[in-house]
Design a protein around this motif. Structure first.
Motif, mmCIF file in Angstrom:
data_model
loop_
_atom_site.group_PDB
_atom_site.id
_atom_site.type_symbol
_atom_site.label_atom_id
_atom_site.label_comp_id
_atom_site.label_asym_id
_atom_site.label_seq_id
_atom_site.Cartn_x
_atom_site.Cartn_y
_atom_site.Cartn_z
ATOM 1 N N LEU A 1 -20.265 -0.959 -5.752
ATOM 2 C CA LEU A 1 -20.456 -1.666 -4.494
ATOM 3 C C LEU A 1 -19.603 -1.056 -3.401
ATOM 4 C CD1 LEU A 1 -22.038 -4.203 -3.486
ATOM 5 C CD2 LEU A 1 -19.918 -5.487 -3.780
ATOM 6 N N ASP A 2 -20.247 -0.706 -2.295
ATOM 7 C CA ASP A 2 -19.499 -0.303 -1.104
ATOM 8 C C ASP A 2 -19.008 -1.568 -0.423
ATOM 9 O OD1 ASP A 2 -19.734 2.443 -1.305
ATOM 10 O OD2 ASP A 2 -21.605 2.523 -0.181
ATOM 11 N N PHE A 3 -17.743 -1.878 -0.619
ATOM 12 C CA PHE A 3 -17.175 -3.090 -0.043
ATOM 13 C C PHE A 3 -15.687 -2.890 0.139
ATOM 14 C CE2 PHE A 3 -14.806 -7.024 -1.131
ATOM 15 C CZ PHE A 3 -15.053 -7.726 0.037
ATOM 16 N N ALA A 4 -15.208 -3.146 1.337
ATOM 17 C CA ALA A 4 -13.778 -3.014 1.623
ATOM 18 C C ALA A 4 -13.126 -4.389 1.549
ATOM 19 C CB ALA A 4 -13.569 -2.400 2.999
ATOM 20 N N ALA A 5 -12.367 -4.632 0.486
ATOM 21 C CA ALA A 5 -11.699 -5.924 0.322
ATOM 22 C C ALA A 5 -10.577 -6.079 1.329
ATOM 23 C CB ALA A 5 -11.138 -6.040 -1.091
ATOM 24 N N SER B 1 -0.343 -17.201 2.142
ATOM 25 C CA SER B 1 -1.506 -17.943 2.648
ATOM 26 C C SER B 1 -2.188 -18.770 1.566
ATOM 27 C CB SER B 1 -2.529 -16.968 3.246
ATOM 28 O OG SER B 1 -3.191 -16.233 2.221
ATOM 29 N N LEU B 2 -1.800 -18.611 0.299
ATOM 30 C CA LEU B 2 -2.545 -19.210 -0.799
ATOM 31 C C LEU B 2 -2.203 -20.673 -1.049
ATOM 32 C CD1 LEU B 2 -2.457 -16.223 -3.301
ATOM 33 C CD2 LEU B 2 -4.396 -16.994 -1.922
ATOM 34 N N ARG C 1 -10.322 -18.840 -4.104
ATOM 35 C CA ARG C 1 -9.139 -18.862 -3.236
ATOM 36 C C ARG C 1 -8.816 -17.459 -2.713
ATOM 37 N NH1 ARG C 1 -5.421 -21.835 -5.134
ATOM 38 N NH2 ARG C 1 -3.424 -20.846 -4.724
ATOM 39 N N TYR C 2 -9.316 -16.425 -3.400
ATOM 40 C CA TYR C 2 -9.070 -15.037 -2.978
ATOM 41 C C TYR C 2 -10.244 -14.530 -2.139
ATOM 42 C CZ TYR C 2 -5.952 -15.870 -6.888
ATOM 43 O OH TYR C 2 -5.024 -16.436 -7.734
ATOM 44 N N ALA C 3 -10.670 -15.339 -1.185
ATOM 45 C CA ALA C 3 -11.899 -15.079 -0.427
ATOM 46 C C ALA C 3 -11.890 -13.730 0.276
ATOM 47 C CB ALA C 3 -12.116 -16.191 0.600
ATOM 48 N N GLU C 4 -10.732 -13.319 0.791
ATOM 49 C CA GLU C 4 -10.675 -12.056 1.521
ATOM 50 C C GLU C 4 -11.075 -10.863 0.648
ATOM 51 O OE1 GLU C 4 -7.142 -14.566 3.058
ATOM 52 O OE2 GLU C 4 -8.273 -14.266 1.208
ATOM 53 N N LEU D 1 -13.273 -10.983 -1.923
ATOM 54 C CA LEU D 1 -14.575 -11.148 -2.554
ATOM 55 C C LEU D 1 -15.706 -10.759 -1.600
ATOM 56 C CD1 LEU D 1 -13.890 -14.497 -4.441
ATOM 57 C CD2 LEU D 1 -14.017 -12.189 -5.407
ATOM 58 N N PRO D 2 -16.800 -10.204 -2.140
ATOM 59 C CA PRO D 2 -17.861 -9.666 -1.278
ATOM 60 C C PRO D 2 -18.888 -10.681 -0.800
ATOM 61 C CG PRO D 2 -18.325 -9.142 -3.569
ATOM 62 C CD PRO D 2 -16.995 -9.847 -3.556
ATOM 63 N N LEU D 3 -18.599 -11.969 -0.909
ATOM 64 C CA LEU D 3 -19.500 -12.998 -0.405
ATOM 65 C C LEU D 3 -18.731 -13.947 0.500
ATOM 66 C CD1 LEU D 3 -21.477 -13.819 -3.672
ATOM 67 C CD2 LEU D 3 -22.381 -12.670 -1.658
ATOM 68 N N ASP D 4 -19.198 -14.094 1.727
ATOM 69 C CA ASP D 4 -18.568 -14.986 2.688
ATOM 70 C C ASP D 4 -19.059 -16.419 2.523
ATOM 71 O OD1 ASP D 4 -16.764 -13.490 4.108
ATOM 72 O OD2 ASP D 4 -18.209 -12.815 5.594
ATOM 73 N N GLY D 5 -18.369 -17.314 3.191
ATOM 74 C CA GLY D 5 -18.839 -18.682 3.309
ATOM 75 C C GLY D 5 -18.380 -19.565 2.169
ATOM 76 N N PRO D 6 -18.495 -20.883 2.352
ATOM 77 C CA PRO D 6 -18.087 -21.814 1.288
ATOM 78 C C PRO D 6 -18.998 -21.658 0.084
ATOM 79 C CG PRO D 6 -19.239 -22.962 3.052
ATOM 80 C CD PRO D 6 -19.012 -21.579 3.535
ATOM 81 N N PRO D 7 -18.455 -21.479 -1.116
ATOM 82 C CA PRO D 7 -19.285 -21.237 -2.296
ATOM 83 C C PRO D 7 -19.803 -22.523 -2.933
ATOM 84 C CG PRO D 7 -16.972 -21.055 -2.867
ATOM 85 C CD PRO D 7 -17.023 -21.333 -1.390
ATOM 86 N N PRO D 8 -21.098 -22.791 -2.844
ATOM 87 C CA PRO D 8 -21.630 -24.002 -3.476
ATOM 88 C C PRO D 8 -21.710 -23.893 -4.992
ATOM 89 C CG PRO D 8 -23.408 -22.741 -2.499
ATOM 90 C CD PRO D 8 -22.139 -22.043 -2.129
ATOM 91 N N VAL D 9 -21.702 -22.675 -5.543
ATOM 92 C CA VAL D 9 -21.764 -22.506 -6.992
ATOM 93 C C VAL D 9 -20.340 -22.353 -7.520
ATOM 94 C CG1 VAL D 9 -22.603 -21.084 -8.890
ATOM 95 C CG2 VAL D 9 -24.024 -21.419 -6.870
ATOM 96 N N THR D 10 -19.827 -23.393 -8.113
ATOM 97 C CA THR D 10 -18.491 -23.336 -8.708
ATOM 98 C C THR D 10 -18.330 -24.462 -9.714
ATOM 99 O OG1 THR D 10 -16.105 -23.256 -8.270
ATOM 100 C CG2 THR D 10 -17.421 -24.736 -6.889
ATOM 101 N N LEU D 11 -17.553 -24.193 -10.722
ATOM 102 C CA LEU D 11 -17.181 -25.208 -11.715
ATOM 103 C C LEU D 11 -15.663 -25.299 -11.822
ATOM 104 C CD1 LEU D 11 -19.821 -24.321 -14.473
ATOM 105 C CD2 LEU D 11 -19.753 -26.443 -13.135
ATOM 106 N N GLY D 12 -14.977 -24.838 -10.772
ATOM 107 C CA GLY D 12 -13.519 -24.874 -10.778
ATOM 108 C C GLY D 12 -12.896 -23.791 -11.634
ATOM 109 N N GLU D 13 -13.624 -22.688 -11.803
ATOM 110 C CA GLU D 13 -13.177 -21.596 -12.681
ATOM 111 C C GLU D 13 -11.941 -20.887 -12.129
ATOM 112 O OE1 GLU D 13 -15.548 -20.938 -9.512
ATOM 113 O OE2 GLU D 13 -16.399 -21.793 -11.346
ATOM 114 N N GLY D 14 -11.158 -20.344 -13.022
ATOM 115 C CA GLY D 14 -9.969 -19.595 -12.625
ATOM 116 C C GLY D 14 -8.701 -20.416 -12.746
ATOM 117 N N ARG D 15 -7.586 -19.817 -12.265
ATOM 118 C CA ARG D 15 -6.274 -20.464 -12.282
ATOM 119 C C ARG D 15 -5.882 -20.864 -13.701
ATOM 120 N NH1 ARG D 15 -3.420 -18.965 -9.741
ATOM 121 N NH2 ARG D 15 -2.154 -20.713 -9.069
#
Length: 382
Positions: free
Chosen positions: A46-50, A57-58, A67-70, A72-86
């Protein structure tokens, strides 16, 4: 190659495009993009500059990998989530800690990539989603595509753990059992993925998955107060966690957020170890290997499509490859269970490796991932 009908909303204000690391072919990230390079058949990058993620800021951000939105290659509030991570970071010895990724919503680290790929699929609005897996990726895709409201079919080898198959079906996905090994399963899924209106949710070929798995390292960096351990140990079959880790360490280093990149120590099962063999021989491509029975079924990949990238990433990090035997896997699973951590047999491979070869760490602080819950496969016999 796949072409989808219907609406495909704007993905992001951030420019991103698929490109082939082998021949430079490019394609826009849109519904009509082929699932692999049409010139050579290889996986996309993927050509994407993180953007830089500032540690200060976290505080107060959403308690998931978004939480690491900057980065990730998709903007906007993510409606698909199950609280994954952390997921928790727990010490095992004075220098080795374990990150408990088996505590993810579907009980494996594959949720990191699946949620990002599911969000991409939701925005592309396909008629159907196809995935293939030896088990854990399939359960992740089944859950997250259900969350995204997309019909999903998961192709699995006929010998896949009944518990994993049950979990896939429980999320509403259709299960296709394929006679033969993991590669036969992949071939069947890829043939189905060429049908019009189909999104191939491939954790190997689609780079959005890697941008999900890289959050594993961003979490380590945050948990350790803005630093990383000297060595990051990861299991390698198709290499999705290792390549995600390589992405994250490169991004953190390029933004001046870490002083140096840690060594990536890759672990394979001795029974199926095409990358470890190639690394030791100084080769650029995976060695010839055949499918074989191993307790580490999730990393038993004889011909990984991203093999050249994996070998290069390990070498550039100053890391190495280790292999583990079946008896070492059994011992590691029981050892961890005795410490209160019941992990599936593939998921204990890294702990097996560092306990069998502690000298490879050279006294460096290291983190191993515990990738999947023991309830998925049970305790290894023997």
């Amino acid at each position: 190659m796949t072409h989808m009908n219907g609406p495909h909303p704007e993905l992001s204000e951030r420019p991103a495009a698929y490109h082939c690391p082998q021949d430079g072919t490019r394609a826009p990230v849109e519904a009509t993009a082929p699932w692999c390079c049409p010139a050579c058949g290889g996986p996309w990058d993927l050509d994407f500059a993180a953007g830089a993620v500032e540690l200060k800021s976290l505080a107060g951000r959403v308690g998931s990998l978004w939480r690491y939105a900057e980065a990730l290659p998709l903007d906007g509030p993510p409606p698909v989530t199950l609280g994954e991570g952390r997921t928790p970071l727990v010490p095992l010895t004075g220098t080795v800690s374990a990150k408990l990724d088996f505590l993810m919503p579907t009980l494996s680290f594959k949720d990191r990539g699946a949620v990002v790929l599911a969000e991409l699929a939701r925005r592309l609005a396909p008629e159907r989603v196809i995935a293939d897996s030896s088990g854990n990726a399939g359960t992740s895709f089944a859950a997250y595509m259900a969350r995204a409201g997309l019909p999903c079919t998961v192709y699995v080898p006929e010998a896949t753990s009944p518990k994993k198959v049950e979990q896939i079906g429980a999320h509403g996905a259709r299960v296709e059992r394929v006679p033969g090994d993991r590669e036969a399963t992949a071939r069947a899924a890829r043939a189905a993925a060429d049908a019009p209106g189909t999104f191939y949710a491939s954790h190997v070929f689609n780079p959005y998955f890697l941008h999900g798995t890289k959050t594993y390292v961003y979490e380590l960096w945050e948990d350790l107060g803005g630093r990383l351990p000297g060595a990051i140990v990861v299991p390698v079959g198709n290499g999705t966690l290792l390549l995600g880790a390589a992405l994250a360490t490169a991004e953190l280093y390029e933004h001046g957020l870490i002083p140096e990149r840690p060594a990536l120590i890759a672990v394979q099962a001795e029974a199926v170890s095409p990358l470890a063999t190639a690394f030791r021989a100084g080769a650029d491509d995976p060695a010839d290997a055949e499918a074989a029975d191993t307790l580490a079924e999730g990393i038993a990949i004889p011909r990984p499509p991203r093999g050249r990238q994996i070998l290069r990433a390990v070498r550039e990090s100053g890391g190495t490859f280790l292999t583990v035997t079946e008896s070492q896997i059994r011992a590691a699973q029981r050892d961890l269970a005795g410490r209160g951590l019941f992990v599936e047999s593939t998921g204990v491979a890294c702990w097996a490796a560092v306990t069998a070869s502690p000298e490879v760490l050279g006294g460096r602080e290291a983190v191993v991932p515990l990738c999947g819950a023991g309830l998925k496969t049970g305790l290894a016999a023997g």
